[in-house]
Design a protein around this motif. Sequence first.
Motif, PDB file in Angstrom:
ATOM      1  N   ASN A  40      -7.181   3.207  -6.170  1.00 19.20           N
ATOM      2  CA  ASN A  40      -8.656   3.804  -5.794  1.00 19.20           C
ATOM      3  C   ASN A  40      -8.923   4.305  -3.912  1.00 19.20           C
ATOM      4  OD1 ASN A  40     -11.485   3.443  -3.558  1.00 19.20           O
ATOM      5  ND2 ASN A  40     -12.248   3.514  -6.130  1.00 19.20           N
ATOM      6  N   LYS A  41      -8.903   5.959  -3.503  1.00 19.09           N
ATOM      7  CA  LYS A  41      -9.174   5.826  -2.281  1.00 19.09           C
ATOM      8  C   LYS A  41      -8.785   5.208  -1.523  1.00 19.09           C
ATOM      9  CE  LYS A  41      -8.479  10.034  -0.186  1.00 19.09           C
ATOM     10  NZ  LYS A  41      -8.653  12.100  -0.132  1.00 19.09           N
ATOM     11  N   ASP A  42     -10.946   4.670  -1.505  1.00 13.99           N
ATOM     12  CA  ASP A  42     -11.526   4.540   0.042  1.00 13.99           C
ATOM     13  C   ASP A  42     -10.417   2.782  -0.055  1.00 13.99           C
ATOM     14  OD1 ASP A  42     -12.938   6.607  -0.067  1.00 13.99           O
ATOM     15  OD2 ASP A  42     -14.207   5.696  -1.878  1.00 13.99           O
ATOM     16  N   ILE A  43     -10.831   1.967  -1.007  1.00  9.32           N
ATOM     17  CA  ILE A  43     -10.656   0.705  -1.215  1.00  9.32           C
ATOM     18  C   ILE A  43      -8.778   0.571  -0.097  1.00  9.32           C
ATOM     19  CG2 ILE A  43      -8.874  -1.356  -2.396  1.00  9.32           C
ATOM     20  CD1 ILE A  43     -11.228  -1.383  -4.255  1.00  9.32           C
ATOM     21  N   SER A  44      -7.895   2.107  -0.833  1.00  8.22           N
ATOM     22  CA  SER A  44      -6.598   1.938  -0.106  1.00  8.22           C
ATOM     23  C   SER A  44      -6.866   2.582   1.276  1.00  8.22           C
ATOM     24  CB  SER A  44      -6.339   2.996  -0.533  1.00  8.22           C
ATOM     25  OG  SER A  44      -4.849   3.431   0.582  1.00  8.22           O
ATOM     26  N   LYS A  45      -8.178   2.730   2.129  1.00 12.62           N
ATOM     27  CA  LYS A  45      -7.854   3.271   3.492  1.00 12.62           C
ATOM     28  C   LYS A  45      -9.025   1.881   4.214  1.00 12.62           C
ATOM     29  CE  LYS A  45      -9.760   7.598   3.199  1.00 12.62           C
ATOM     30  NZ  LYS A  45     -10.854   8.552   3.307  1.00 12.62           N
ATOM     31  N   ILE A 103       0.647  -0.696  -0.275  1.00 16.61           N
ATOM     32  CA  ILE A 103      -0.207   0.261  -0.160  1.00 16.61           C
ATOM     33  C   ILE A 103       0.772   1.492  -0.005  1.00 16.61           C
ATOM     34  CG2 ILE A 103      -1.940   1.424   1.247  1.00 16.61           C
ATOM     35  CD1 ILE A 103      -2.279  -1.284   2.931  1.00 16.61           C
ATOM     36  N   TYR A 104       0.311   1.934  -1.089  1.00 16.29           N
ATOM     37  CA  TYR A 104       1.237   3.863  -0.687  1.00 16.29           C
ATOM     38  C   TYR A 104       0.481   4.577  -1.614  1.00 16.29           C
ATOM     39  CZ  TYR A 104       1.907   2.882  -5.474  1.00 16.29           C
ATOM     40  OH  TYR A 104       2.729   2.760  -6.794  1.00 16.29           O
TER      41      TYR A 104
END
Length: 124
Positions: free
Chosen positions: A103-108, A81-82
Motif C-alpha cells: 500500500n503506497k500510503d502505508i509505505s510512506k 520497506i521497498y
Amino acid sequence: IERTINELKKSDTYYAFGISKTNEQMSRYANKIYQVQKEKKFLAKSIFDEQGAYKIKERQNKLHEIKILPKGQITPALFTIYQDVIGIHLIVEDNIVSIVIKNKDISKSFLANFEAMWKMSRKV
C-alpha cells in the motif's frame, strides 16, 4: 523472500530497521537479500540495534548505508520497506512470522518512521 528478490530493481532502495539478534532462518533471509543486492545493485539503508550490531561487518558494502540505534533501543521485530511494500518480520519459536502489506500510503508512513529513526541513530 522470493517475492522481495523478484520485485527489487536497481532503481530501488531497500530499507530495513529493527535488525537485532536473529536465528538461522533470518540470517539466511538477510544473506540472500544482500547477495541479490550485489547482482542487481540496488541501494540499502539499515538500522541495527545494539544486539544486532555484531552483524554489521558482514553486511557492509558500497551500496549499503548502516546506522545503529541509541543504546537501550531494542527492536525485536524487523521492518522492511521497498517500493510500496512493507514487511513486518518476527521470530516466534524459531520460525519467522511475516506480514506483508502492499500500500503506497502505508509505505510512506513506515518510510517516515524509518527516516525519523535514521536521524536519531549513529553512524557506524
